[in-house]
Scaffold this motif. Structure first.
Motif, PDB file in Angstrom:
ATOM      1  N   SER A  46     -59.036  82.547  16.382  1.00 59.78           N
ATOM      2  CA  SER A  46     -58.221  82.756  16.915  1.00 59.78           C
ATOM      3  C   SER A  46     -57.183  82.405  15.526  1.00 59.78           C
ATOM      4  CB  SER A  46     -57.265  82.325  17.954  1.00 59.78           C
ATOM      5  OG  SER A  46     -58.345  82.085  18.883  1.00 59.78           O
ATOM      6  N   VAL A 105     -66.573  83.561  19.891  1.00 65.83           N
ATOM      7  CA  VAL A 105     -65.723  83.309  21.174  1.00 65.83           C
ATOM      8  C   VAL A 105     -66.785  84.093  22.348  1.00 65.83           C
ATOM      9  CG1 VAL A 105     -64.573  85.860  20.258  1.00 65.83           C
ATOM     10  CG2 VAL A 105     -63.438  84.235  21.773  1.00 65.83           C
ATOM     11  N   TYR A 135     -67.476  79.213  22.008  1.00 71.85           N
ATOM     12  CA  TYR A 135     -65.991  79.009  22.314  1.00 71.85           C
ATOM     13  C   TYR A 135     -65.555  79.535  23.440  1.00 71.85           C
ATOM     14  CZ  TYR A 135     -61.425  80.190  20.265  1.00 71.85           C
ATOM     15  OH  TYR A 135     -59.765  80.254  19.540  1.00 71.85           O
ATOM     16  N   PHE A 137     -62.275  80.276  25.446  1.00 71.39           N
ATOM     17  CA  PHE A 137     -60.563  79.877  25.301  1.00 71.39           C
ATOM     18  C   PHE A 137     -60.682  80.475  26.642  1.00 71.39           C
ATOM     19  CE2 PHE A 137     -56.826  80.940  22.411  1.00 71.39           C
ATOM     20  CZ  PHE A 137     -55.967  80.710  23.472  1.00 71.39           C
ATOM     21  N   THR A 165     -60.667  75.384  24.553  1.00 79.62           N
ATOM     22  CA  THR A 165     -59.409  75.451  24.175  1.00 79.62           C
ATOM     23  C   THR A 165     -59.202  75.765  25.648  1.00 79.62           C
ATOM     24  OG1 THR A 165     -60.022  76.373  22.279  1.00 79.62           O
ATOM     25  CG2 THR A 165     -58.391  76.534  23.009  1.00 79.62           C
ATOM     26  N   SER A 166     -58.369  74.734  26.452  1.00 81.14           N
ATOM     27  CA  SER A 166     -58.268  75.029  28.149  1.00 81.14           C
ATOM     28  C   SER A 166     -57.217  73.540  27.987  1.00 81.14           C
ATOM     29  CB  SER A 166     -59.073  75.417  29.135  1.00 81.14           C
ATOM     30  OG  SER A 166     -59.484  74.733  29.881  1.00 81.14           O
ATOM     31  N   GLY A 188     -59.884  71.301  21.936  1.00 81.09           N
ATOM     32  CA  GLY A 188     -59.292  72.818  21.930  1.00 81.09           C
ATOM     33  C   GLY A 188     -57.480  73.220  22.047  1.00 81.09           C
ATOM     34  N   HIS A 189     -56.691  72.462  22.263  1.00 77.64           N
ATOM     35  CA  HIS A 189     -55.696  72.441  22.584  1.00 77.64           C
ATOM     36  C   HIS A 189     -55.095  71.379  22.413  1.00 77.64           C
ATOM     37  CE1 HIS A 189     -54.362  76.208  24.355  1.00 77.64           C
ATOM     38  NE2 HIS A 189     -54.647  76.411  25.034  1.00 77.64           N
TER      39      HIS A 189
END
Ligand code: NAY
Length: 296
Positions: A46, A105, A135, A137, A165-166, A188-189
């Motif tokens: 991203s 993703v 991935y 997200f 990513t959460s 991921g964050h």
């Protein structure tokens, strides 16, 4: 496994003023990052503006990064597209170029069930011998993966982990419990890196590592040390990173990071590709004055 644990920079794609890819700046960015101790790169995700690049451009970027990194760090090629066929094309290219793993993703836009999503990953894995990192997200894709999905995929040895990513660290911890110790989890964050590590993450893939890799490399060293991590130091490092992130999210992630790297002399221009937000002069001045004050 060691080569896959640690801090992975979700690489930006430098662009010249006309929105074309700036390969010399990309090479400089790769060098700049490796010099600061990161474990690897997540190429064409991203942060790399993947979904507004052509497949040919994604391939050229990967080729440049593999060549510039020259085996010094681990390369994960993000090959995900909303369609399986194009993802397979990119995965095969990644294998030919010598990437260490691929990631994709979760397919978005068309609503499909967990079964089709699983078959999408199985088809990409069948096309190459490279390990796969899912991935996840949900904030961007709108797709929530079930625990059964993770558990089933993690039984396939080729599926080695997930980029998570959460902010839902309970779910991250449940993946750790359900999928076992071997299954890699990447936080991921970046703003919850320390929390993610305590929920069981083995490393992190993040965009802010482009502009402040050293802070996260130090946090990773702390959480992976044999003896107990020193919590006050860990909290202080996370707070230091979050001060920048809190400022950044008032603007826009990709444009902001490019602007900082431009101020640092790593990128030749801070350009992002349309339709991403270009900063106004007033916004640039606010970022510059924050940067100047944080440098002192
Ligand atoms: C990617 O594929 O490049 C990433 O997902 C990198 C992860 C980043 N997510 C987004 C949406 O940019 O580093 C995070 C994020 O920028 C950071 O945590 C600030 O929210």
């Amino acid at each position: 496994r060691d080569a896959f644990c640690g801090i992975f920079t979700a690489l930006l794609t430098p662009m010249s003023e006309d929105g074309e890819i700036d390969f010399p700046s990309l090479e400089r960015l790769v060098e700049h990052q490796i010099g600061q101790g990161i474990r690897g790169f997540y190429v064409g995700g991203s942060t790399g503006e993947a979904f507004i690049l052509t497949s040919d451009e994604r391939e050229r970027i990967l080729e440049t990064v593999v060549r510039a990194a020259a085996g010094r760090v681990t390369i994960v090629a993000h090959v995900g597209c909303i369609g399986t066929k194009e993802s397979i094309r990119l995965a095969k290219h990644a294998e030919r170029q010598g990437a260490d793993a691929v990631s994709a993703v979760v397919p978005f836009y068309y609503k499909v069930t967990m079964k089709e999503i699983r078959e999408h990953y199985e088809a990409i894995m069948a096309a190459t011998s490279l390990p796969m990192i899912v991935y996840h997200f949900p904030g961007a894709t709108g797709v929530s993966l079930t625990m059964d999905f993770y558990e089933q995929l993690s039984r396939t040895p080729q599926c080695i982990g997930v980029k998570f990513t959460s902010l839902n660290l309970f779910e991250m911890q449940q993946i750790r419990t359900r999928c076992g110790k071997q299954f890699l989890i990447y936080n991921g964050h970046d703003e919850v890196y320390a929390g993610g590590a305590s929920a069981g993450a083995d490393g992190a893939i993040g965009s802010t590592f482009n502009m402040m890799p050293g802070l996260f490399v130090r946090m990773h060293e702390l959480v992976s040390a044999e003896e107990r991590p020193h919590m006050p130091t860990l909290q202080a490092l996370q707070a230091e990173a979050n001060e920048v992130i809190a400022h950044m999210v008032q603007f826009d992630v990709i444009a902001y990071e490019k602007y900082i790297l431009y101020l640092q002399g790593v990128l030749a221009t801070p350009t992002v590709r349309q339709p991403l937000k270009q900063f106004t002069r007033e916004e640039r001045e606010r970022i510059e004055s924050y940067y100047a004050q944080s440098e002192t």
